[in-house]
Write an enzyme that holds these catalytic residues in place. Sequence first.
Site, PDB file in Angstrom:
ATOM      1  N   SER A  43      -4.768  22.105 -19.860  1.00 28.63           N
ATOM      2  CA  SER A  43      -3.901  21.092 -20.023  1.00 28.63           C
ATOM      3  C   SER A  43      -3.099  20.430 -18.534  1.00 28.63           C
ATOM      4  O   SER A  43      -2.653  19.240 -18.677  1.00 28.63           O
ATOM      5  CB  SER A  43      -2.733  21.220 -21.138  1.00 28.63           C
ATOM      6  OG  SER A  43      -1.647  22.233 -20.579  1.00 28.63           O
ATOM      7  N   HIS A  86       4.527  21.943 -18.813  1.00 31.54           N
ATOM      8  CA  HIS A  86       3.973  20.726 -18.687  1.00 31.54           C
ATOM      9  C   HIS A  86       4.762  19.704 -17.659  1.00 31.54           C
ATOM     10  O   HIS A  86       5.917  20.272 -17.245  1.00 31.54           O
ATOM     11  CB  HIS A  86       3.883  19.842 -19.901  1.00 31.54           C
ATOM     12  CG  HIS A  86       2.666  20.157 -20.711  1.00 31.54           C
ATOM     13  ND1 HIS A  86       2.614  19.710 -22.153  1.00 31.54           N
ATOM     14  CD2 HIS A  86       1.509  20.617 -20.454  1.00 31.54           C
ATOM     15  CE1 HIS A  86       1.158  20.147 -22.438  1.00 31.54           C
ATOM     16  NE2 HIS A  86       0.855  20.979 -21.590  1.00 31.54           N
ATOM     17  N   ASP A 115       3.832  14.838 -24.939  1.00 31.97           N
ATOM     18  CA  ASP A 115       3.668  15.885 -25.795  1.00 31.97           C
ATOM     19  C   ASP A 115       4.321  15.379 -27.234  1.00 31.97           C
ATOM     20  O   ASP A 115       5.185  14.592 -27.325  1.00 31.97           O
ATOM     21  CB  ASP A 115       4.851  17.080 -25.544  1.00 31.97           C
ATOM     22  CG  ASP A 115       3.961  17.894 -24.248  1.00 31.97           C
ATOM     23  OD1 ASP A 115       2.759  17.748 -24.105  1.00 31.97           O
ATOM     24  OD2 ASP A 115       4.653  18.600 -23.915  1.00 31.97           O
TER      25      ASP A 115
END
Length: 158
Positions: A43, A86, A115
């Site tokens: 990711s 992230h 997200d």
Amino acid sequence: MEDSWKKDLAWILIALLAVFTLQVGLKVALHTDSPLVIVVSESMEPVFYRGDVVLLKGISEENIDDVHLNDVIVYKRPGYEYPIIHRVREIKTVELDGKVEKCFVTWGDNNWAPDPDYPTPYGMIPCVPAYAVEDKALLVFPKIGLIPLIIREHLGLG
């Protein structure tokens, strides 16, 4: 020749002691239980790849203001086995139980959308609340965690 195994054993013990000391030292210096973590997903590509090891600094209420736009953070999300790492794309404030809290809109560099909404005891919110943030990424060591990651996956450990 018969003492060579003793020398080998001594070097192995010294290496293990050095690794243990480094890990404990990093935990204390960086205020986190997990100062070094292995990236397990794609990711965050092309910044972090599977098998990269990331050095983390602990984040708490006292230093939450150290988190800025474009920083990479680690947070726990209810229902997820592993913490999520992230990038912070936006910083907001939200009201939770009458208290205004800092909140972070995050998503992986390789993801096409933010997200999902974060579940709190007060309902879903469109960002990660400050209390869920555990760490901030400081540095990446490329690929040095790939072998332990592969071994762990082949053993069915994650």
